[in-house]
Every structure is written in structure tokens, then in C-alpha cells.
Design a protein around this motif. Structure first.
Motif, PDB file in Angstrom:
ATOM      1  N   GLN A  85      -6.523   1.841  -0.743  1.00  0.00           N
ATOM      2  CA  GLN A  85      -6.895   2.156  -2.127  1.00  0.00           C
ATOM      3  C   GLN A  85      -7.307   3.614  -2.275  1.00  0.00           C
ATOM      4  O   GLN A  85      -7.016   4.245  -3.291  1.00  0.00           O
ATOM      5  CB  GLN A  85      -8.017   1.235  -2.601  1.00  0.00           C
ATOM      6  N   ALA A  86      -7.972   4.151  -1.267  1.00  0.00           N
ATOM      7  CA  ALA A  86      -8.359   5.568  -1.306  1.00  0.00           C
ATOM      8  C   ALA A  86      -7.126   6.459  -1.348  1.00  0.00           C
ATOM      9  O   ALA A  86      -7.089   7.444  -2.085  1.00  0.00           O
ATOM     10  CB  ALA A  86      -9.234   5.907  -0.098  1.00  0.00           C
ATOM     11  N   PHE A  87      -6.105   6.107  -0.573  1.00  0.00           N
ATOM     12  CA  PHE A  87      -4.855   6.880  -0.601  1.00  0.00           C
ATOM     13  C   PHE A  87      -4.155   6.719  -1.947  1.00  0.00           C
ATOM     14  O   PHE A  87      -3.647   7.694  -2.505  1.00  0.00           O
ATOM     15  CB  PHE A  87      -3.916   6.445   0.528  1.00  0.00           C
ATOM     16  N   PRO A 123       1.654  11.093   1.017  1.00  0.00           N
ATOM     17  CA  PRO A 123       1.937   9.666   0.805  1.00  0.00           C
ATOM     18  C   PRO A 123       1.646   8.846   2.064  1.00  0.00           C
ATOM     19  O   PRO A 123       2.027   9.227   3.167  1.00  0.00           O
ATOM     20  CB  PRO A 123       3.435   9.645   0.494  1.00  0.00           C
ATOM     21  N   LEU A 124       0.950   7.734   1.889  1.00  0.00           N
ATOM     22  CA  LEU A 124       0.625   6.843   3.001  1.00  0.00           C
ATOM     23  C   LEU A 124       1.856   6.021   3.357  1.00  0.00           C
ATOM     24  O   LEU A 124       2.457   5.380   2.502  1.00  0.00           O
ATOM     25  CB  LEU A 124      -0.538   5.920   2.619  1.00  0.00           C
ATOM     26  N   VAL A 125       2.245   6.046   4.625  1.00  0.00           N
ATOM     27  CA  VAL A 125       3.372   5.257   5.113  1.00  0.00           C
ATOM     28  C   VAL A 125       2.869   3.922   5.643  1.00  0.00           C
ATOM     29  O   VAL A 125       3.409   2.866   5.326  1.00  0.00           O
ATOM     30  CB  VAL A 125       4.151   6.028   6.209  1.00  0.00           C
ATOM     31  N   SER A 126       1.809   3.976   6.482  1.00  0.00           N
ATOM     32  CA  SER A 126       1.260   2.740   7.035  1.00  0.00           C
ATOM     33  C   SER A 126      -0.139   2.985   7.599  1.00  0.00           C
ATOM     34  O   SER A 126      -0.534   4.132   7.821  1.00  0.00           O
ATOM     35  CB  SER A 126       2.159   2.179   8.140  1.00  0.00           C
ATOM     36  N   LEU A 127      -0.838   1.881   7.825  1.00  0.00           N
ATOM     37  CA  LEU A 127      -2.114   1.891   8.523  1.00  0.00           C
ATOM     38  C   LEU A 127      -1.917   1.021   9.756  1.00  0.00           C
ATOM     39  O   LEU A 127      -1.575  -0.155   9.624  1.00  0.00           O
ATOM     40  CB  LEU A 127      -3.237   1.331   7.641  1.00  0.00           C
ATOM     41  N   VAL A 138      -0.882   6.764   8.895  1.00  0.00           N
ATOM     42  CA  VAL A 138       0.411   7.435   9.075  1.00  0.00           C
ATOM     43  C   VAL A 138       0.871   7.889   7.695  1.00  0.00           C
ATOM     44  O   VAL A 138       1.003   7.075   6.783  1.00  0.00           O
ATOM     45  CB  VAL A 138       1.453   6.494   9.725  1.00  0.00           C
ATOM     46  N   THR A 139       1.077   9.195   7.552  1.00  0.00           N
ATOM     47  CA  THR A 139       1.485   9.765   6.267  1.00  0.00           C
ATOM     48  C   THR A 139       2.796  10.510   6.421  1.00  0.00           C
ATOM     49  O   THR A 139       3.176  10.908   7.523  1.00  0.00           O
ATOM     50  CB  THR A 139       0.424  10.744   5.730  1.00  0.00           C
ATOM     51  N   GLY A 146      11.306  13.767   6.419  1.00  0.00           N
ATOM     52  CA  GLY A 146      11.304  12.426   6.987  1.00  0.00           C
ATOM     53  C   GLY A 146      10.312  12.247   8.122  1.00  0.00           C
ATOM     54  O   GLY A 146      10.151  11.147   8.622  1.00  0.00           O
ATOM     55  N   GLY A 147       9.641  13.311   8.522  1.00  0.00           N
ATOM     56  CA  GLY A 147       8.666  13.212   9.598  1.00  0.00           C
ATOM     57  C   GLY A 147       7.363  12.598   9.120  1.00  0.00           C
ATOM     58  O   GLY A 147       7.122  12.451   7.921  1.00  0.00           O
TER      59      GLY A 147
END
Length: 168
Positions: A85-87, A123-127, A138-139, A146-147
Motif C-alpha cells: 500500500q505504501a508503494f 514501480p513495485l514488481v514484487s515483495l 523488487v522494483t 526491464g531491469g
């Protein structure tokens, strides 16, 4: 002999000065429900401490009304949701509200919040991770190639809650 004892006492006193010079950071919830960080006790800034109330007492806001009880993450799922939610809100303060700041002086906290400000812009990709290993945010790396980038947060249990530790 007396001179040596006086010198030792003076050295002991000087050794404790840095610990007293570092002000504590109080984690609070403001009347609007947002995290507040202060070097003053929460009540003196019109906020409620996020530390759990003593057993048997119902948590209340600074205006005396019952709180929602959501002052800290009780489990890893709540901690992950709070970080996500913070992201989504791009809010470094929300990330700061999930961090256990014990042991950090005000300058250390400010530096970490600046780091969080840059982090939540990506942008957040995953936690990824767990309570024992910590959580990696992971952002997407800047530039759109794409990195990805990883920011590691330790996870600690304190006062019945799960907290993040600032990235090291």
C-alpha cells in the motif's frame, strides 16, 4: 588514587553522553490516521503511540475514542500489505510507519526516509522473503530497460508486532 577514581568516573560520564544526545524517535498515529514521527512523546504532539497498550486496556486515539487497532502489523501478511500500500500511494511516510526506528537518531531516520522516497517512486514488481530472511522490495529499475532493483528490509518482532528494519 583519588585522582584515578575521579578520572575513571569522568571517563564513564563522557562515554554515556552520545547515548543521551541521541533523541528517541517516537512512532505515533495522528488524529487523521497517518503515521507521525517525532522526537517528542506522542501525547505532546496530539497523537497516539503505536506501541501496544498494556494488556487488558483497549487502544484509544488522542481524542479518547477507540482506535481501529491497526497500529502495527500482527503478521507477515499485514506487513506485506502495508508495504504494498505504501508503494501504491508512493508514500515514504507509510513505509516509515512500518519501520522499527529504535537505535536510529533523527539524522539516520531522515536519511532513511529520503531513501524510501526514492524507492517508492519506482514501480513495485514484487515483495519476496519471509520473517526470518526479511523482505526484498523488487522494483523496476529506472530507464525502462526491464531491469529490476532490490531493497532488503530485515523483519523483527517487537511488542507483539512485526516491523521492518531500515535497509542496511
Amino acid at each position: 588514587m583519588i585522582r584515578a577514581i575521579a578520572l575513571l568516573l569522568l571517563l564513564a560520564l563522557v562515554a554515556t553522553l552520545p547515548a543521551h544526545a541521541q533523541s528517541a524517535i517516537h512512532r505515533c498515529i495522528g488524529t487523521d490516521g497517518r503515521p507521525v514521527f517525532s522526537d517528542q512523546p506522542c501525547a505532546s504532539v496530539g497523537a497516539t503511540s503505536v506501541l501496544p497498550a498494556p494488556a487488558g486496556s483497549a487502544p484509544t486515539r488522542s481524542d479518547g475514542a477507540p482506535s481501529t487497532g491497526l497500529l502495527c502489523a500482527k503478521d507477515l501478511t499485514e506487513l506485506r500489505e502495508g508495504l504494498a500500500q505504501a508503494f501504491a500511494a508512493r508514500s515514504a511516510n507509510r513505509v516509515g510507519g512500518l519501520i522499527l526506528w529504535n537505535g536510529y537518531g533523527s539524522s539516520g531516520a531522515v536519511d532513511n526516509l529520503r531513501l524510501m522516497e526514492a524507492l517508492v517512486r519506482q514501480p513495485l514488481v514484487s515483495l519476496e522473503g519471509n520473517e526470518g530472511a526479511g523482505i526484498d522490495a523488487v522494483t523496476s529499475a529506472p530507464g525502462g530497460d526491464g531491469g529490476t532493483r532490490r531493497m532488503h528490509f530485515g523483519v523483527v518482532r517487537d511488542s507483539g508486532c512485526l516491523w521492518l528494519r531500515p535497509p542496511g
